[in-house]
Scaffold this motif. Structure first.
Motif, short mmCIF file in Angstrom:
data_model
loop_
_atom_site.label_atom_id
_atom_site.label_comp_id
_atom_site.label_asym_id
_atom_site.label_seq_id
_atom_site.Cartn_x
_atom_site.Cartn_y
_atom_site.Cartn_z
N PRO A 12 1.21 85.35 50.15
CA PRO A 12 2.30 85.60 49.21
C PRO A 12 3.42 84.58 49.36
CG PRO A 12 2.54 87.03 51.10
CD PRO A 12 1.23 86.30 51.28
N GLU A 13 4.25 84.51 48.32
CA GLU A 13 5.47 83.73 48.42
C GLU A 13 6.56 84.64 48.95
OE1 GLU A 13 8.55 81.11 45.63
OE2 GLU A 13 6.77 82.05 44.74
N ILE A 14 7.16 84.26 50.09
CA ILE A 14 8.22 85.05 50.71
C ILE A 14 9.52 84.26 50.62
CG2 ILE A 14 9.00 86.26 52.77
CD1 ILE A 14 6.39 87.38 51.78
N ILE A 15 10.52 84.84 50.01
CA ILE A 15 11.83 84.21 49.90
C ILE A 15 12.81 85.05 50.71
CG2 ILE A 15 13.66 83.45 48.33
CD1 ILE A 15 11.49 83.33 46.13
N LEU A 21 16.95 87.22 61.40
CA LEU A 21 16.13 88.42 61.45
C LEU A 21 15.32 88.56 60.16
CD1 LEU A 21 15.25 90.99 62.86
CD2 LEU A 21 17.28 92.13 61.97
N ASN A 22 15.92 88.26 59.04
CA ASN A 22 15.18 88.29 57.78
C ASN A 22 14.05 87.27 57.77
OD1 ASN A 22 16.16 90.40 56.24
ND2 ASN A 22 16.99 89.12 54.63
N ILE A 23 14.29 86.11 58.37
CA ILE A 23 13.23 85.11 58.46
C ILE A 23 12.06 85.66 59.26
CG2 ILE A 23 12.60 82.84 59.37
CD1 ILE A 23 15.49 81.96 58.82
N ALA A 24 12.35 86.27 60.41
CA ALA A 24 11.30 86.83 61.25
C ALA A 24 10.53 87.91 60.51
CB ALA A 24 11.90 87.39 62.54
N GLU A 25 11.25 88.79 59.84
CA GLU A 25 10.58 89.87 59.12
C GLU A 25 9.84 89.34 57.89
OE1 GLU A 25 13.46 93.57 60.45
OE2 GLU A 25 13.80 92.61 58.51
N GLY A 26 10.36 88.29 57.29
CA GLY A 26 9.65 87.68 56.18
C GLY A 26 8.29 87.15 56.61
N GLU A 27 8.23 86.56 57.79
CA GLU A 27 6.96 86.04 58.29
C GLU A 27 6.02 87.17 58.67
OE1 GLU A 27 6.08 83.00 57.89
OE2 GLU A 27 8.07 82.56 57.10
N ALA A 28 6.56 88.30 59.13
CA ALA A 28 5.71 89.46 59.39
C ALA A 28 5.09 89.96 58.10
CB ALA A 28 6.54 90.57 60.05
N MET A 29 5.87 89.98 57.03
CA MET A 29 5.32 90.39 55.73
C MET A 29 4.27 89.40 55.25
SD MET A 29 8.52 91.96 53.55
CE MET A 29 9.79 90.79 54.05
N ARG A 30 4.50 88.12 55.51
CA ARG A 30 3.53 87.11 55.11
C ARG A 30 2.17 87.38 55.80
NH1 ARG A 30 4.87 82.41 53.01
NH2 ARG A 30 6.91 82.40 54.02
N VAL A 40 5.18 87.95 45.06
CA VAL A 40 6.41 87.29 45.47
C VAL A 40 7.33 88.36 46.07
CG1 VAL A 40 8.45 85.98 44.75
CG2 VAL A 40 6.23 85.54 43.68
N VAL A 41 7.79 88.13 47.29
CA VAL A 41 8.68 89.07 47.95
C VAL A 41 10.05 88.41 48.13
CG1 VAL A 41 9.11 90.48 50.00
CG2 VAL A 41 6.78 90.17 49.19
N ILE A 42 11.08 89.04 47.60
CA ILE A 42 12.46 88.59 47.81
C ILE A 42 13.05 89.47 48.91
CG2 ILE A 42 14.71 88.13 46.77
CD1 ILE A 42 12.53 86.56 45.41
N ASN A 43 13.27 88.88 50.07
CA ASN A 43 13.80 89.61 51.23
C ASN A 43 15.32 89.41 51.23
OD1 ASN A 43 13.63 91.13 53.56
ND2 ASN A 43 13.12 89.40 54.87
N SER A 44 16.06 90.38 50.71
CA SER A 44 17.45 90.19 50.31
C SER A 44 18.44 90.31 51.45
CB SER A 44 17.80 91.22 49.22
OG SER A 44 17.76 92.54 49.77
N CYS A 45 19.66 89.84 51.17
CA CYS A 45 20.79 89.90 52.10
C CYS A 45 21.95 90.61 51.42
CB CYS A 45 21.21 88.50 52.53
SG CYS A 45 22.66 88.44 53.62
N ALA A 46 22.71 91.40 52.19
CA ALA A 46 23.83 92.16 51.63
C ALA A 46 25.16 91.85 52.31
CB ALA A 46 23.55 93.66 51.73
#
Length: 454
Positions: A12-15, A21-30, A40-46
Motif C-alpha cells: 500500500p501507499e502509506i502517507i 511514532l507515526n512513521i514507525a506505525e506507518g511502516e507497521a501498517m505497510r 492508500v493510508v493517510i496516517n494523520s497528525c493532530a
C-alpha cells in the motif's frame, strides 16, 4: 549480516504525517498490508491546526492521484475528529489509533494480514486491519483511546523511505499540558516490554539497519506500568548489551525533567547513543511554562544542557518551542527567543501557537494571529541563524554519515544533514544504509557538503 537496508516491499501507499511514532506505525501498517497495492493510508497528525489542514490537503491530493484506490484515514486527527474526515467525499474509511494496528492479541505480529487468501508462510497473521479496510465492519471505527491500557511493539521488517529504523517503545501520555490535544489522540501512557523491544531492534539490525530510533509520545515516561518499573535508561542498557551489533541508537524527543542519572550517563558517556538530544522545551519563559502546565523551569532546562555539554561537548541540542502562547507579552517572547542561545539549540522546531478545541489553552485570552505568526517567524529566523553558525563550525571536521536511500544524503551522529556531491561515490548503491566517514568541505543551505574519506 547484510550491509544495506532491506528492499522496499510492494504494497500500500502509506502517507505518514507528523512525528516519528507515526512513521514507525506507518511502516507497521505497510507490513500488515503487504500486497495490497490498491490501498492508500493517510496516517494523520493532530498536533496543530496546520497539521490537520495538511492532512486534509494530503487526502485530496492522494484521491486525485489514485482515484480508484481505497483511501483510509487514521492517526491522531482521525482519532480526535473522525466526523470531519468521514464527511470528506474522498475518504472511504476512518480508523482510530487503536484500530489501525489492532490484532486482537498481544503483542502485535509484524507480518501481513490474510487478505483474499494471501498469507506469508510460517507466520502468524492478523485479520482485523484488513477487515477494517472494508472487508467487514462500518465505514468509521474509532474506539475510546482512554480505555486502552497497553501498547503493542509494532515490529516491522522494512522501512520504505528511511535508512534509519524507528521502534515504538511507548505510547500515550499521562500529562495534560494545556495546549496539547495529543493525549486525546493517543491515550494514557503505556510501555512496550523490554524483551519485545530488544527483539525488534535485533531483527532490524539483522536486516542491515545501522541506526535505530526509539520513539513514542512521551519516551522518558517509559516503564512504570511494567513489572519492576524499568526506566528508559534500563531499557537502553539492555538493548546495547543484548544487541552488540547495533551501531547507532538515537532517542526521540525527551522531557528533560525525566532525564535521571542513568539516562544522563548513557547520553553523555555511551558512544553508541548518538550525541543528539531533542528536548520538549515548549517555552523559555517561566510564567508561560506554568500556564502550559510544564514541569520544568527555564533555569532547569539551561542547567541540564550545560551539564550534558560539559560531559560530551559534541552533543547537538534540538528543541520544540511554541511562539505566541496565550497571554505571552513582549518580555515573555524575549525569554522564549533567548532560550535558543541559552540552551544552544541547533535543531529548533518552532510552532506558532495553534488553539486546539477541547484544550484549556484554547479558552485562554488569545493573541492576534498576525502577532503569533510574526513571533514564530522571528524565532525561526533566529533558530536558522543559530543552526547556520553551528554548521559553519563543523566545516573541516570529520563526521560519520549514515547514507539515506537516495545514496548521497543523510545524517551525522549529531543529526546534522550532510550531502555528498553529485556524481560522487555517494551514488554507489552499496553506500545506502551504511555509515561512512566523510570530510566536511562546506555548507549549502541547511546541509553540510562532504566528501567520502578513503
Amino acid at each position: 549480516m547484510a550491509d544495506t537496508a532491506a528492499p522496499v516491499l510492494a504494497g500500500p501507499e502509506i502517507i505518514s504525517m507528523g512525528c516519528r511514532l507515526n512513521i514507525a506505525e506507518g511502516e507497521a501498517m505497510r507490513a500488515l498490508l503487504a500486497g495490497r497495492d490498491d490501498v492508500v493510508v493517510i496516517n494523520s497528525c493532530a498536533v496543530t491546526n496546520e497539521a490537520v489542514r495538511q492532512t486534509r490537503q494530503a487526502i485530496r491530493k492522494a484521491r486525485k492521484a489514485r482515484p480508484d484506490a481505497q483511501l483510509v484515514v487514521t492517526g491522531c486527527a482521525a482519532q480526535t475528529d473522525p466526523a470531519m474526515f468521514a464527511a470528506m467525499p474522498e475518504v472511504d474509511r476512518v480508523l482510530g489509533n487503536v484500530e489501525k494496528l489492532s490484532s486482537g492479541k498481544y503483542p502485535l505480529p509484524f507480518v501481513p494480514s490474510e487478505v483474499e487468501g494471501r498469507t506469508r508462510e510460517g507466520s502468524e497473521t492478523s485479520l482485523d486491519f484488513a477487515r477494517e479496510l472494508g472487508v467487514v465492519g462500518d465505514r468509521v471505527k474509532v474506539s475510546d483511546i482512554m480505555a486502552v491500557r497497553q501498547t503493542a511493539p509494532h515490529l516491522v521488517t522494512s522501512f520504505a523511505e528511511h535508512a534509519r529504523a524507528f521502534v515504538e517503545v511507548q505510547n500515550g501520555c499521562d500529562h495534560r499540558c494545556t495546549f496539547c490535544i495529543i493525549p486525546y489522540g493517543r491515550g494514557n501512557s503505556r510501555s512496550v516490554p523490554a524483551g519485545a523491544v530488544v527483539d525488534a531492534v535485533r531483527a532490524l539490525v539483522e536486516r542491515g539497519y545501522a541506526e535505530v530510533v526509539l520513539t513514542g509520545v512521551d519516551v522518558t515516561s517509559y516503564g512504570p506500568d511494567l513489572p519492576g518499573s524499568p526506566t528508559l535508561g534500563m531499557l537502553i542498557e539492555r538493548i546495547l548489551r543484548l544487541v552488540p551489533e547495533l551501531k547507532r541508537l538515537r532517542l526521540s524527543s525527551l522531557d528533560g525533567v525525566e532525564v535521571d542519572d542513568r539516562l544522563f550517563d548513557l547520553i553523555t558517556g555511551e558512544p553508541r547513543v548518538m550525541p543528539h538530544v531533542h528536548l520538549s522545551l515548549q517555552s523559555g519563559d517561566d510564567m508561560i511554562l506554568k500556564r502550559m502546565k510544564r514541569r520544568h523551569s527555564r533555569a532547569q532546562a539551561i542547567a541540564l544542557v550545560e551539564r550534558m555539554k560539559a560531559k560530551r561537548s559534541e552533543i547537538a541540542i534540538g528543541a520544540d518551542l511554541i511562539a505566541g502562547f496565550p497571554t505571552e507579552d513582549e518580555a515573555m517572547h524575549a525569554n522564549n527567543l533567548s532560550i535558543l542561545e541559552a540552551c544552544d539549540v541547533v535543531h529548533g522546531h518552532i510552532f506558532p501557537f495553534s488553539p486546539r478545541a477541547g484544550t484549556p489553552a484554547a479558552r485562554m485570552p488569545q493573541l492576534d494571529r498576525a502577532l503569533v505568526k510574526a513571533r514564530a517567524a522571528e524565532m525561526r529566523t533566529a533558530a536558522q541563524a543559530r543552526a547556520a553558525r553551528w554548521r559553519a563550525s563543523l566545516v573541516r571536521t570529520r563526521q560519520q554519515l549514515l547514507v539515506e536511500r537516495d545514496g548521497r544524503t543523510g545524517h551525522g551522529e549529531n543529526f546534522v544533514r550532510i550531502a555528498l556531491p553529485p556524481n560522487s561515490d555517494g551514488h554507489d548503491p552499496s553506500h545506502i544504509g551504511r555509515i561512512v566517514p566523510v570530510a566536511i568541505t562546506g555548507q549549502s543551505g541547511d546541509m553540510l557538503k562532504a566528501e567520502i574519506e578513503t
